[in-house]
Design an enzyme around this catalytic site. Sequence first.
Site, PDB file in Angstrom:
ATOM      1  N   ASN A  11       1.057  -1.253   0.126  1.00  0.00           N
ATOM      2  CA  ASN A  11       0.239   0.067  -0.280  1.00  0.00           C
ATOM      3  C   ASN A  11       0.819   1.279  -0.100  1.00  0.00           C
ATOM      4  O   ASN A  11       1.642   1.414   0.929  1.00  0.00           O
ATOM      5  CB  ASN A  11      -0.760  -0.119   1.230  1.00  0.00           C
ATOM      6  N   HIS A  14       1.008   6.086   1.892  1.00  0.00           N
ATOM      7  CA  HIS A  14       1.802   6.977   2.780  1.00  0.00           C
ATOM      8  C   HIS A  14       2.781   7.720   2.008  1.00  0.00           C
ATOM      9  O   HIS A  14       3.287   9.004   2.312  1.00  0.00           O
ATOM     10  CB  HIS A  14       2.269   6.123   3.837  1.00  0.00           C
ATOM     11  N   HIS A  47      -5.498   3.756  -2.128  1.00  0.00           N
ATOM     12  CA  HIS A  47      -6.921   4.202  -1.547  1.00  0.00           C
ATOM     13  C   HIS A  47      -7.288   5.651  -1.973  1.00  0.00           C
ATOM     14  O   HIS A  47      -6.566   6.533  -1.469  1.00  0.00           O
ATOM     15  CB  HIS A  47      -6.918   3.993   0.035  1.00  0.00           C
ATOM     16  N   ARG A  49      -9.434   8.321  -1.329  1.00  0.00           N
ATOM     17  CA  ARG A  49     -10.426   8.758  -0.536  1.00  0.00           C
ATOM     18  C   ARG A  49     -11.160   9.865  -0.959  1.00  0.00           C
ATOM     19  O   ARG A  49     -10.827  10.743  -1.937  1.00  0.00           O
ATOM     20  CB  ARG A  49      -9.600   9.155   0.882  1.00  0.00           C
ATOM     21  N   ARG A  53      -7.041  12.761   0.536  1.00  0.00           N
ATOM     22  CA  ARG A  53      -5.982  13.353   1.330  1.00  0.00           C
ATOM     23  C   ARG A  53      -4.626  12.851   1.033  1.00  0.00           C
ATOM     24  O   ARG A  53      -3.466  13.510   1.472  1.00  0.00           O
ATOM     25  CB  ARG A  53      -6.233  12.890   2.827  1.00  0.00           C
ATOM     26  N   GLU A  74      -8.260   0.452  -3.620  1.00  0.00           N
ATOM     27  CA  GLU A  74      -9.350   0.511  -2.351  1.00  0.00           C
ATOM     28  C   GLU A  74     -10.245   2.045  -2.420  1.00  0.00           C
ATOM     29  O   GLU A  74      -9.778   3.035  -2.743  1.00  0.00           O
ATOM     30  CB  GLU A  74      -8.316   0.900  -1.008  1.00  0.00           C
ATOM     31  N   THR A 105      -8.224   3.471   8.093  1.00  0.00           N
ATOM     32  CA  THR A 105      -9.518   2.631   8.166  1.00  0.00           C
ATOM     33  C   THR A 105      -9.705   1.935   9.549  1.00  0.00           C
ATOM     34  O   THR A 105      -9.046   1.085   9.589  1.00  0.00           O
ATOM     35  CB  THR A 105      -9.565   1.681   7.028  1.00  0.00           C
ATOM     36  N   GLU A 155     -11.102  -9.393   2.495  1.00  0.00           N
ATOM     37  CA  GLU A 155      -9.764  -9.009   3.252  1.00  0.00           C
ATOM     38  C   GLU A 155     -10.306  -8.853   4.721  1.00  0.00           C
ATOM     39  O   GLU A 155     -11.117  -7.966   4.992  1.00  0.00           O
ATOM     40  CB  GLU A 155      -9.334  -7.670   2.843  1.00  0.00           C
ATOM     41  N   HIS A 198      -3.895  -4.661   7.694  1.00  0.00           N
ATOM     42  CA  HIS A 198      -4.221  -3.376   8.386  1.00  0.00           C
ATOM     43  C   HIS A 198      -3.261  -3.558   9.752  1.00  0.00           C
ATOM     44  O   HIS A 198      -3.305  -4.412  10.408  1.00  0.00           O
ATOM     45  CB  HIS A 198      -5.402  -3.044   8.907  1.00  0.00           C
TER      46      HIS A 198
END
Length: 248
Positions: A11, A14, A47, A49, A53, A74, A105, A155, A198
């Site tokens: 992922n 970040h 992801h 959003r 962000r 995502e 999340t 998931e 996660h």
Amino acid sequence: MPSPPLRLGVNIDHVATVRNARAGHHPDPIRAALAAVEAGADGITAHLREDRRHIRDADVEALMRVLSVPLNFEMAATDEMVAIALRLRPHAACLVPEKREERTTEGGLDIVGTRAHLAPRIGALSEAGIRVSLFVEPEEAVMDMARRLEAPVVELHTGRYCEAVAEGDAAGTARELARIARAAEYGAGLGLEVHAGHGLALDSVAPVARLPQIAELNIGHALIGEAIFVGLARAVADMRAAMAAART
Ligand code: PXP
């Protein structure tokens, strides 16, 4: 049933968070995705959003152009995101709950309470050839509902397990791991492909990687954080090695 090979999805959200801290293009999440693939990632997760962000629309478009591995997109199950997915056609769409005020999340999607909303959206994504994954709590009733909704993939949210590991709570760790193990076995028995993610890090990944029904782990925070110290390639390679060691 033979155990599926264990894939690692990286992922890159970040990286986009750091980029967005300043105007400009550095660090580039697309470059990070390519570096992660070069280092052994089997897939990339991003992801988009509602508030954009971290990942932006242009990032997802660029990932679709350059990636040689599957993109796990995502998204919240909103009409806006479904329309984007239908236009871009990523390999997979992972449906997640999304709250503006949350840092990340925080829990699984309530697929029982929102099944009427989800069903047509899962249908539309599936009809377009997108593999739908539901990010859910590791519970048997939730696996049953995922099956009823005809999602091919779940998931399992590993957040509570990882929190227990981080707090040194041995009883909590065992309890949460047992929940994940039960749900993985039950879900796979229903014919679902089971992923997990996660909060997973080098100190928590092995017991989850060892669960024979799990086909994919999606990991972001720990890898991007570790990359500050050892570089992204080494962080990905170390995680892969920990996963492989657990599986054998
Ligand atoms: N899987 C899903 C569905 C997620 O929402 C996230 C967090 O964005 C992850 C995996 C990765 O979590 P982490 O960044 O804590 O490794």
